[in-house]
Design a protein around this motif. Structure first.
Motif, PDB file in Angstrom:
ATOM      1  N   LYS A 148     -16.293  10.059   3.187  1.00 25.61           N
ATOM      2  CA  LYS A 148     -15.519   8.815   3.141  1.00 25.61           C
ATOM      3  C   LYS A 148     -16.232   7.724   3.933  1.00 25.61           C
ATOM      4  O   LYS A 148     -16.346   6.593   3.488  1.00 25.61           O
ATOM      5  CB  LYS A 148     -14.131   9.029   3.758  1.00 25.61           C
ATOM      6  N   GLU A 181       2.460  12.756   2.258  1.00 29.95           N
ATOM      7  CA  GLU A 181       2.219  11.314   2.226  1.00 29.95           C
ATOM      8  C   GLU A 181       3.368  10.531   2.858  1.00 29.95           C
ATOM      9  O   GLU A 181       3.302   9.327   2.995  1.00 29.95           O
ATOM     10  CB  GLU A 181       2.016  10.833   0.779  1.00 29.95           C
ATOM     11  N   TYR A 235     -11.542   9.062  -4.054  1.00 27.63           N
ATOM     12  CA  TYR A 235     -11.857   8.829  -2.648  1.00 27.63           C
ATOM     13  C   TYR A 235     -11.056   9.757  -1.733  1.00 27.63           C
ATOM     14  O   TYR A 235     -11.579  10.286  -0.769  1.00 27.63           O
ATOM     15  CB  TYR A 235     -11.564   7.363  -2.313  1.00 27.63           C
ATOM     16  N   SER A 236      -9.779   9.972  -2.091  1.00 24.09           N
ATOM     17  CA  SER A 236      -8.907  10.758  -1.204  1.00 24.09           C
ATOM     18  C   SER A 236      -9.338  12.219  -1.107  1.00 24.09           C
ATOM     19  O   SER A 236      -8.940  12.919  -0.189  1.00 24.09           O
ATOM     20  CB  SER A 236      -7.459  10.671  -1.684  1.00 24.09           C
ATOM     21  N   GLY A 265     -14.261  13.720   5.563  1.00 28.70           N
ATOM     22  CA  GLY A 265     -14.310  12.589   6.483  1.00 28.70           C
ATOM     23  C   GLY A 265     -15.667  11.911   6.507  1.00 28.70           C
ATOM     24  O   GLY A 265     -15.771  10.683   6.466  1.00 28.70           O
ATOM     25  N   ARG A 309       0.835  -1.202   0.000  1.00 32.12           N
ATOM     26  CA  ARG A 309       0.000   0.000   0.000  1.00 32.12           C
ATOM     27  C   ARG A 309       0.865   1.245   0.000  1.00 32.12           C
ATOM     28  O   ARG A 309       0.596   2.202   0.716  1.00 32.12           O
ATOM     29  CB  ARG A 309      -0.955  -0.002   1.199  1.00 32.12           C
ATOM     30  N   SER A 338     -11.815   4.269  10.399  1.00 31.90           N
ATOM     31  CA  SER A 338     -11.446   5.091   9.248  1.00 31.90           C
ATOM     32  C   SER A 338     -10.587   4.256   8.326  1.00 31.90           C
ATOM     33  O   SER A 338      -9.915   3.325   8.752  1.00 31.90           O
ATOM     34  CB  SER A 338     -10.689   6.339   9.678  1.00 31.90           C
ATOM     35  N   THR A 339     -10.626   4.574   7.052  1.00 25.87           N
ATOM     36  CA  THR A 339      -9.887   3.804   6.064  1.00 25.87           C
ATOM     37  C   THR A 339      -9.137   4.761   5.154  1.00 25.87           C
ATOM     38  O   THR A 339      -9.734   5.677   4.604  1.00 25.87           O
ATOM     39  CB  THR A 339     -10.849   2.954   5.209  1.00 25.87           C
ATOM     40  N   THR A 340      -7.837   4.572   5.036  1.00 30.55           N
ATOM     41  CA  THR A 340      -7.084   5.375   4.075  1.00 30.55           C
ATOM     42  C   THR A 340      -6.782   4.518   2.855  1.00 30.55           C
ATOM     43  O   THR A 340      -6.555   3.323   2.968  1.00 30.55           O
ATOM     44  CB  THR A 340      -5.747   5.855   4.669  1.00 30.55           C
ATOM     45  N   VAL A 341      -6.817   5.141   1.701  1.00 31.32           N
ATOM     46  CA  VAL A 341      -6.550   4.426   0.457  1.00 31.32           C
ATOM     47  C   VAL A 341      -5.382   5.126  -0.232  1.00 31.32           C
ATOM     48  O   VAL A 341      -5.485   6.303  -0.572  1.00 31.32           O
ATOM     49  CB  VAL A 341      -7.793   4.418  -0.458  1.00 31.32           C
ATOM     50  N   PRO A 342      -4.240   4.424  -0.373  1.00 34.10           N
ATOM     51  CA  PRO A 342      -3.045   5.088  -0.887  1.00 34.10           C
ATOM     52  C   PRO A 342      -3.092   5.385  -2.388  1.00 34.10           C
ATOM     53  O   PRO A 342      -2.316   6.187  -2.869  1.00 34.10           O
ATOM     54  CB  PRO A 342      -1.925   4.100  -0.571  1.00 34.10           C
ATOM     55  N   GLN A 380     -17.651   4.175   2.642  1.00 33.15           N
ATOM     56  CA  GLN A 380     -17.271   2.897   3.251  1.00 33.15           C
ATOM     57  C   GLN A 380     -18.511   2.123   3.703  1.00 33.15           C
ATOM     58  O   GLN A 380     -18.567   0.903   3.568  1.00 33.15           O
ATOM     59  CB  GLN A 380     -16.331   3.118   4.441  1.00 33.15           C
TER      60      GLN A 380
END
Lengths: 355, 275
Positions: B139, A354, B131-132, B136, A97, B83-87, B143
């Motif tokens: 998001k 990041e 999505y990023s 909040g 990721r 919470s979910t982060t998506v790189p 989800q």
């Protein structure tokens, strides 16, 4: 709505077809370039004759020899190595990721290189000649073993309460690479003139050593590992949300991890054994695909195979023509293209906080 | 039914969960409340079988979670993390589609389900956004749509969703919407379990309410019955008063104002100032 997704699927197919076309054209052009220029027409005719067509047409027999014994194996190897590096990079970035991961960073290439150098310097005693088929077969296995060992060490040490901690992982990668560097240094210290020369050129990357025999052994390994990685693209999409989330959605995360790490180690290890360390393809290509198209791994992975193969062919053509009749090492070329790109990525990530 | 039976979990000597019994029934909203560090998230992770090192049993529809594969488990329960982060640059719609990961249904079915859940969570207008770039609250709704997509289809067996503080980054209107939505999906033979921070919202929406403190259930039962001054004070170690809100026909809680800073905080302040 129903249409929009069909359109997306068709777009995947379109992008991949377009990339394949560009790749085929690049390959044909690359086959014409070199110490002897062979017209595209001759290249096509010779290729078609190989599969039993147009056998009545006459072509320059020297062209045919150059093409079939030198350029064709070289191009096939370049395609396989480029594709393997591209897709390994894409899969590892997806698994961790993190878009800044590349096979080199997590120790695969360092481990492979260290193992191969140990083999070149200390292993030659086990073999009567370094030119036999057994030697050709053992080098990829040793290289894979070294790569897999280094990767599992990095992956194991980078774990924190069951989850991969990227910061620890990258630092562990640095440490393992340093260790690999020392092993290489030690081997160089004990190496004789001949081994030293072989090794120095080998680390810079060399696509010139392709022979049909080598390809026969390594092509199935590379194709197999690439296929194993491509199959994981859907799981990688889910893993983009996080390992726990992927598990909640029904992904067998541990199995996926094992397959990806092993297949990448195999792909990169074999590539390193064939062509030395070729940096940046695994980093640059997947990123480029994501920027130009989108992040769906079902596109990124196959497109990285095509893109990696394409970039390496281009780099190889430049490397063997720019200072002809001599050849620049391929690692120099990919580094020249890749390093500025990597710095640009870092700057961008820094701006977005990041890192 | 989704049951935790005699669930205990410890990390070295520290007890995180102790003999927890909990039941989530399809068609019902089950809320878990408790102070920070009570073990709520660990309980949810054990229920989801993400944490597998517990003693005791978790049983879904009569089968122990240890007999499920990740895939078969994903057909009966979905989980919404805090919470979910998506790189990578996924669109909202691509995220929701991931909820259909294990379902071998046709594209047409998947698309219809994705559209329906996105409309229900009012995220359909965001579908092509990255999505990023979402807020909040957005998001979290995307989800939730993904979680719903995973268990949306009617099946013979009941399905369940586990929500870990689903409203943590939402304003009060969005919080109400989120809980109303979670409650409404119960009618699809879905059991909802949520860790809820706001006690008043918990009692407004929950059918069953569990109080958790130091890894133990301190009170459990019909939400309106167990929502008492004693239960809340004992669980949270905080003076409160419980009143009845005639408008919602529902109890509500207000903390009692205290002007004395607890000794432990005094102690902390002294320590830091002396540094």
């Amino acid at each position: 709505m129903n249409l929009s997704l069909t359109v997306r699927d068709t777009r995947h197919a379109l992008v991949l077809t377009a990339l394949s076309l560009v790749l085929v054209i690049t390959v044909l052009v690359s086959l014409t370039v070199g110490a002897v220029t062979i017209p595209v027409g001759d290249v096509i005719i010779i290729l078609l004759q190989k599969i039993g067509l147009f056998s009545q047409l006459q072509v320059d027999s020297m062209h045919e020899v150059v093409l079939t014994t030198i350029r064709f194996p070289r191009v096939v190897m370049t395609l396989l190595v480029g594709g393997a590096l591209g897709v390994s990079g894409a899969a590892l970035q997806g698994l961790f990721r993190n878009p800044l991961v590349e096979p080199g960073l997590i120790g695969v290439s360092g481990g492979s290189a260290a193992a191969v150098v140990l083999m070149i310097v200390f292993g030659s005693g086990f073999f009567l000649s370094t030119d036999n088929l057994l030697y050709d077969a053992i080098i990829p296995i040793v290289s894979f073993g070294g790569g897999a060992l280094a990767t599992f060490m990095v992956l194991g040490l980078g774990k924190q309460s069951g989850k991969t901690n990227i910061a620890v992982l990258v630092l562990t990668g640095v440490a393992i690479n340093a260790l690999a560097g020392s092993v290489i240094g030690l081997s160089v210290f004990y190496a004789d003139e001949n081994q030293l020369r072989t090794f120095t050129f080998w680390t810079l990357g060399d696509l010139g050593g392709a022979t049909p025999g080598k390809l026969l052994i390594t092509a199935p390994l590379l194709l197999g590992s690439m296929a194993a990685l491509l199959v994981q693209s859907r799981s990688l999409n889910a893993i983009a949300l996080g390992e726990a989330e992927a598990y909640h959605m029904g992904v067998n995360v541990e199995r996926t991890k094992r397959i990806i790490v092993l297949s990448s180690a195999l792909a990169v290890g074999v590539s390193v054994s064939l062509a030395g360390i070729i940096g940046f393809i695994g980093l640059v290509i997947p990123h480029l695909i994501r920027v130009v198209f989108h992040a769906d791994q079902r596109l990124v992975l196959p497109a990285s195979v095509l893109g990696g193969a394409w970039l390496l062919i281009i780099a190889d053509v430049i490397a063997r023509t720019i200072v002809a009749p001599a050849e620049l090492p391929i690692g120099v070329m990919t580094g020249l293209i890749g390093a500025p790109f990597f710095i640009m990525l870092l700057m961008k990530a820094k701006l977005k906080n990041e890192i | 039914m989704y049951q935790a039976i005699d669930l205990s979990f410890r990390v070295r000597d520290r007890i995180i969960l102790q003999n927890v019994n909990l039941t989530i029934r399809p068609g019902e909203f089950t809320a878990v409340v408790g102070p920070n560090g009570a073990g709520k998230s660990t309980l949810l992770k054990s229920l989801a079988y993400e944490n597998t090192n517990f003693r005791g049993q978790v049983i879904i529809n009569g089968t122990s979670t240890s007999s499920y594969t990740p895939k078969s488990l994903s057909r009966v329960r979905a989980v919404l993390p805090q919470s979910t982060t998506v790189p990578f640059a996924f669109t909202a719609e691509q995220i929701v589609h991931l909820g259909r990961y294990t379902h071998r249904s046709t594209h047409i079915v998947n698309r219809a389900i994705v559209q329906e859940v996105m409309e229900r969570t009012s995220t359909f207008s965001l579908k092509d956004q990255a999505y990023s770039t979402l807020s909040g609250g957005e998001k979290q709704r995307v989800q939730l749509a993904r979680v719903l997509a995973q268990v949306w289809e009617e099946t013979v067996h009941p399905r369940y969703i586990l929500l870990d503080e689903p409203t943590s980054s939402m304003d009060i209107a969005q919080q109400q919407q989120m809980f109303a939505l979670a409650k409404s999906v119960c009618s699809r033979n879905i059991g909802v379990m949520a860790i809820v921070h706001d006690l008043n919202q918990a009692v407004q929406f929950a059918d069953q309410l569990y109080f958790l403190r130091d890894g133990k259930i301190t009170a459990a039962g019909e939400a309106k019955d167990v929502f008492t001054k004693t239960n809340i004070e004992e669980t949270f170690c905080c003076r409160v008063n419980v009143y009845h809100d005639p408008c919602n026909n529902c109890p509500y809680v207000i903390t009692e104002r205290t002007d004395t800073v607890p000794a432990s905080i005094h102690h902390l302040k002294l320590k830091t100032s002396s540094l």
